[in-house]
Design a protein around this motif. Sequence first.
Motif, mmCIF file in Angstrom:
data_model
loop_
_atom_site.group_PDB
_atom_site.id
_atom_site.type_symbol
_atom_site.label_atom_id
_atom_site.label_comp_id
_atom_site.label_asym_id
_atom_site.label_seq_id
_atom_site.Cartn_x
_atom_site.Cartn_y
_atom_site.Cartn_z
ATOM 1 N N VAL A 69 0.818 -1.202 0.000
ATOM 2 C CA VAL A 69 0.000 0.000 0.000
ATOM 3 C C VAL A 69 0.863 1.268 0.000
ATOM 4 C CG1 VAL A 69 -1.793 1.270 1.254
ATOM 5 C CG2 VAL A 69 -1.818 -1.229 1.197
ATOM 6 N N TYR A 70 2.107 1.154 0.417
ATOM 7 C CA TYR A 70 2.974 2.318 0.538
ATOM 8 C C TYR A 70 4.227 2.142 -0.330
ATOM 9 C CZ TYR A 70 0.060 2.700 4.715
ATOM 10 O OH TYR A 70 -1.012 2.761 5.574
ATOM 11 N N PRO A 71 4.092 2.142 -1.641
ATOM 12 C CA PRO A 71 5.230 1.869 -2.525
ATOM 13 C C PRO A 71 6.283 2.975 -2.539
ATOM 14 C CG PRO A 71 3.333 2.558 -3.800
ATOM 15 C CD PRO A 71 2.856 2.389 -2.394
ATOM 16 N N ASP A 72 5.891 4.224 -2.138
ATOM 17 C CA ASP A 72 6.837 5.341 -2.175
ATOM 18 C C ASP A 72 7.648 5.483 -0.903
ATOM 19 O OD1 ASP A 72 4.467 5.850 -0.893
ATOM 20 O OD2 ASP A 72 4.335 7.950 -1.501
ATOM 21 N N VAL A 73 7.397 4.599 0.075
ATOM 22 C CA VAL A 73 8.159 4.631 1.327
ATOM 23 C C VAL A 73 9.405 3.759 1.183
ATOM 24 C CG1 VAL A 73 8.118 3.962 3.753
ATOM 25 C CG2 VAL A 73 6.132 5.086 2.738
ATOM 26 N N TYR A 74 10.521 4.232 1.720
ATOM 27 C CA TYR A 74 11.780 3.496 1.604
ATOM 28 C C TYR A 74 11.721 2.171 2.362
ATOM 29 C CZ TYR A 74 16.763 2.395 2.165
ATOM 30 O OH TYR A 74 17.980 1.766 2.177
ATOM 31 N N LYS A 75 11.289 2.206 3.619
ATOM 32 C CA LYS A 75 11.161 0.985 4.416
ATOM 33 C C LYS A 75 9.954 1.091 5.338
ATOM 34 C CE LYS A 75 14.977 -1.270 3.203
ATOM 35 N NZ LYS A 75 14.937 -2.591 2.533
ATOM 36 N N LEU A 76 9.294 -0.039 5.545
ATOM 37 C CA LEU A 76 8.233 -0.145 6.535
ATOM 38 C C LEU A 76 8.802 -0.742 7.807
ATOM 39 C CD1 LEU A 76 5.310 -1.511 4.337
ATOM 40 C CD2 LEU A 76 5.511 0.793 5.295
ATOM 41 N N ILE A 77 8.389 -0.197 8.945
ATOM 42 C CA ILE A 77 8.825 -0.718 10.242
ATOM 43 C C ILE A 77 7.638 -1.427 10.877
ATOM 44 C CG2 ILE A 77 9.770 -0.142 12.501
ATOM 45 C CD1 ILE A 77 10.919 2.409 11.221
ATOM 46 N N ILE A 78 7.772 -2.737 11.053
ATOM 47 C CA ILE A 78 6.671 -3.557 11.553
ATOM 48 C C ILE A 78 7.170 -4.386 12.747
ATOM 49 C CG2 ILE A 78 4.970 -5.325 10.973
ATOM 50 C CD1 ILE A 78 5.346 -4.572 8.034
ATOM 51 N N PRO A 79 6.456 -4.353 13.871
ATOM 52 C CA PRO A 79 6.884 -5.106 15.049
ATOM 53 C C PRO A 79 7.124 -6.588 14.746
ATOM 54 C CG PRO A 79 5.103 -3.635 15.619
ATOM 55 C CD PRO A 79 5.225 -3.586 14.131
ATOM 56 N N ARG A 80 8.321 -7.043 15.088
ATOM 57 C CA ARG A 80 8.719 -8.455 14.971
ATOM 58 C C ARG A 80 8.535 -9.019 13.562
ATOM 59 N NH1 ARG A 80 10.210 -10.700 19.622
ATOM 60 N NH2 ARG A 80 9.739 -9.554 21.530
ATOM 61 N N SER A 81 8.582 -8.150 12.590
ATOM 62 C CA SER A 81 8.404 -8.593 11.206
ATOM 63 C C SER A 81 9.635 -9.344 10.699
ATOM 64 C CB SER A 81 8.156 -7.380 10.302
ATOM 65 O OG SER A 81 8.180 -7.756 8.938
ATOM 66 N N GLN A 82 9.403 -10.393 9.959
ATOM 67 C CA GLN A 82 10.484 -11.125 9.308
ATOM 68 C C GLN A 82 10.251 -11.149 7.797
ATOM 69 O OE1 GLN A 82 11.713 -14.792 11.198
ATOM 70 N NE2 GLN A 82 10.951 -14.144 13.199
ATOM 71 N N ILE A 83 9.459 -10.156 7.343
ATOM 72 C CA ILE A 83 9.166 -10.039 5.918
ATOM 73 C C ILE A 83 10.324 -9.346 5.223
ATOM 74 C CG2 ILE A 83 7.577 -9.102 4.210
ATOM 75 C CD1 ILE A 83 5.428 -9.101 6.390
ATOM 76 N N GLU A 84 10.811 -9.924 4.173
ATOM 77 C CA GLU A 84 11.922 -9.343 3.420
ATOM 78 C C GLU A 84 11.538 -7.949 2.918
ATOM 79 O OE1 GLU A 84 15.733 -9.211 2.213
ATOM 80 O OE2 GLU A 84 14.797 -10.868 3.311
ATOM 81 N N GLY A 85 12.455 -7.015 3.079
ATOM 82 C CA GLY A 85 12.215 -5.651 2.611
ATOM 83 C C GLY A 85 11.635 -4.727 3.665
ATOM 84 N N THR A 86 11.283 -5.285 4.828
ATOM 85 C CA THR A 86 10.779 -4.461 5.928
ATOM 86 C C THR A 86 11.799 -4.453 7.066
ATOM 87 O OG1 THR A 86 9.658 -6.271 7.102
ATOM 88 C CG2 THR A 86 8.423 -5.134 5.352
ATOM 89 N N ILE A 87 11.581 -3.565 8.018
ATOM 90 C CA ILE A 87 12.415 -3.530 9.225
ATOM 91 C C ILE A 87 11.612 -4.150 10.349
ATOM 92 C CG2 ILE A 87 13.648 -2.065 10.864
ATOM 93 C CD1 ILE A 87 13.954 0.030 8.686
ATOM 94 N N GLY A 88 12.140 -5.201 10.932
ATOM 95 C CA GLY A 88 11.477 -5.832 12.059
ATOM 96 C C GLY A 88 11.867 -5.138 13.344
ATOM 97 N N GLN A 89 10.882 -4.589 14.040
ATOM 98 C CA GLN A 89 11.165 -3.865 15.287
ATOM 99 C C GLN A 89 10.977 -4.782 16.487
ATOM 100 O OE1 GLN A 89 10.151 0.383 15.994
ATOM 101 N NE2 GLN A 89 8.647 -0.444 17.423
ATOM 102 N N ILE A 90 12.010 -4.854 17.323
ATOM 103 C CA ILE A 90 11.971 -5.729 18.499
ATOM 104 C C ILE A 90 12.104 -4.880 19.757
ATOM 105 C CG2 ILE A 90 13.029 -7.708 19.639
ATOM 106 C CD1 ILE A 90 14.287 -8.387 16.911
ATOM 107 N N GLN A 91 11.129 -4.960 20.640
ATOM 108 C CA GLN A 91 11.153 -4.232 21.901
ATOM 109 C C GLN A 91 11.922 -5.036 22.938
ATOM 110 O OE1 GLN A 91 9.497 -1.123 22.700
ATOM 111 N NE2 GLN A 91 10.698 -1.244 24.590
#
Length: 327
Positions: A69-91
């Motif tokens: 949904v957000y193709p113009d964003v450089y990276k998406l930050i998603i909690p505990r994500s392991q999806i390639e191309g995103t940043i997985g955020q770990i608290q």
Amino acid sequence: MIRIIDSTLARLDHCLPSKEQVLTFCYLMRDIGIVDLEISVKIYKLLESLPEDFRFYLTLLNTPESVKVYPDVYKLIIPRSQIEGTIGQIQMNDIREVVQLKAYEHCSYIRIIGLDDLLCHNYTYVMQEIMTTLKNSKVNLCPENLYHCATAIAVEWALKGGKEVTTSFTGIGGLAATEEVLMALRITSRYKINQDISALVQLKTLFEQMTGEHIQKNKPIIGEAIFCVESGIHVDGIMKKEAIYEAYSPTEVGQKRTIVIGKHSGSSAVAAKLKECQIPMLDEAHMRRLLLAVKQVSMKKRRSISDEEFIVIAREVMAYERKEKDS
């Protein structure tokens, strides 16, 4: 190469600024050398289209389906994500949780948020453990400021070999302060030493307008009173060599030094203030008289005296000096 991701625009949903203010904030950040900006979904929608020449990071709560949904964003930050191309955020709220990073060692990009207690332990060892465990990943450290150590942790991470940190202007949202980390790295590791960061003063004013908050006068780097000096020894040292008391020049951050006259002032401060106010220098005896008068007025008013008050006192002493010469 150290990358600072500024997270300010991801933490302003409570006071949602105007589109013009957000764009100005982005361009001022670029002026001081920071082009990596984290934004919230509300800011993303407010902007409608993202300005060029920036890398925007968008924070999502969880929905992996939003990646497309957000193709113009450089990276998406998603909690505990392991999806390639995103940043997985770990608290991580405790250094004992660092062992859990083994579950993410195959991820390409990880952001660790928290670790407030890092400086209370052997932080060098812990940082090395993180880097070793995630040696095949890009790691961003986003220390929180529960123990008022976030800036120190972010700087130490960079100095120990970390490549990325997340901060926010003035530390809003309980993070390390962008301006403090930037200046600390500039001094200690000559990070972007040729970058003009005088726009920090404009950023401060804009930030106050966007948030409605007033930044304290003694706030490091951007506080309006941090270059006000009164002590006689302090002023004398600065007049001889600025680096004795100042790690960097006030002009670097768009400020100027102000000599404050008060009960702690010495003859060097009074002489410097005379020169600043374009008043002729007095002889030694009348300099002592002026210094005494200044201290008496300051103690009576229980504060430092303004330039206008100083000029009045100086003229009275000068008039007394002329009267003595005429007689």
